[in-house]
Design a protein around this motif. Sequence first.
Motif, PDB file in Angstrom:
ATOM      1  N   ASN A 122      23.957  17.458  42.337  1.00  0.00           N
ATOM      2  CA  ASN A 122      23.300  16.536  43.270  1.00  0.00           C
ATOM      3  C   ASN A 122      23.301  15.128  42.703  1.00  0.00           C
ATOM      4  N   CYS A 128      26.123  16.409  48.298  1.00  0.00           N
ATOM      5  CA  CYS A 128      25.552  17.389  47.378  1.00  0.00           C
ATOM      6  C   CYS A 128      25.967  18.794  47.806  1.00  0.00           C
ATOM      7  N   ASP A 130      24.204  21.290  48.545  1.00  0.00           N
ATOM      8  CA  ASP A 130      23.405  21.810  49.652  1.00  0.00           C
ATOM      9  C   ASP A 130      24.000  21.393  50.998  1.00  0.00           C
ATOM     10  N   THR A 131      24.405  20.135  51.095  1.00  0.00           N
ATOM     11  CA  THR A 131      25.034  19.655  52.327  1.00  0.00           C
ATOM     12  C   THR A 131      26.349  20.373  52.575  1.00  0.00           C
ATOM     13  N   SER A 244      18.249  17.170  50.930  1.00  0.00           N
ATOM     14  CA  SER A 244      19.431  17.276  51.791  1.00  0.00           C
ATOM     15  C   SER A 244      18.964  17.736  53.160  1.00  0.00           C
ATOM     16  N   THR A 256      24.387  14.783  58.766  1.00  0.00           N
ATOM     17  CA  THR A 256      23.812  15.078  57.457  1.00  0.00           C
ATOM     18  C   THR A 256      23.405  13.810  56.729  1.00  0.00           C
ATOM     19  N   ASP A 258      21.796  13.010  52.587  1.00  0.00           N
ATOM     20  CA  ASP A 258      21.260  13.562  51.347  1.00  0.00           C
ATOM     21  C   ASP A 258      21.287  12.505  50.261  1.00  0.00           C
TER      22      ASP A 258
END
Length: 323
Positions: A122, A128, A130-131, A244, A256, A258
């Motif tokens: 991240n 990141c 997560d995205t 995120s 999105t 983040d």
Amino acid sequence: MGKVSYKKLRGSQNLRQRLLLSTLSATPVQVEDIRANDMMPGLRPHEVSLLRLLEKISDDCVVKINETGTKFQYKPGIVMGGRHLVHDCGVSRAIGYFLEPLVVLGLFSKKPLSIRLKGITNDSKDPCVDTFRSATLPLLKQFGVPSEGLELKIESRGAPPHGGGEVLLSVPIIQSLTAVTWIDEGMVKRIRGVTFSTRVSSQFENTMIHAARGIFNRLLPDVHIFTDHKAGQQAGNSPGYGISLVAETTSGCFITADTAVSYARADDGGMEGEKQELVPAEDVGFVVSSLCIMPPRCFKDSCRKARNPWNRNTKAHQGFFGC
């Protein structure tokens, strides 16, 4: 064996796209004048790492870099894929920088790909992990990529400057992609997100969620933001926190936003051991949630500066998938 004919290119622009297209089309390339006039000429560490990653997943791939790093030759091989591969991405760029071309190459490899990537999970430069997991992978399913075997597992977090994160990427092979016509972004119907914190108090995550919900709850009810607090070995080597967010629309698009807040790398203008003031968690939640609900085409630089209360060393990464 005949002499290899290289397609000659110049500069470092769009290097990932050049290497990706070169590999898929089996076209050898020679890139010259890479930052030749810069104070620090040549390839950056993350670009060299990307070339080594391509060597690792390919058979008969040849990379030749000159002594100054301002010129290299890349002869693509056959993308083999394979299991139990490991690659250290370093700390110059985040793992997201490597995931984007890697997932495309994995789809067209000879065998399903399973690889462990180590480094920064991240940061504010690259998408990141997560995205990537919550937006990019679901988007691939729209093009006919099967859900089975397509997975990104986050085993540990790593924030700048020292990283220490690990993810496990699994990509199935496909025969062809399905063409999709997508011109309507639709209206936002639900928002999902995740906050993370490493080597700091978990209260940072609650503060970010509270600030984000202060914006989202006035617009729609279907909002779920999860927490992922890491400790011990799973927390990597540096303190950090971030969020995120993914807004899914009625037409299946993903908006999105983040970011990650951490101490700067030395090559980002920070000094090793220098005491830096980090952005408050409340501002992180407010700004990233504002980015998530505002379409990128409307978010101009002037508007971004007016709304962004952060200092010049902090950025948020925004993406728009599907349109």
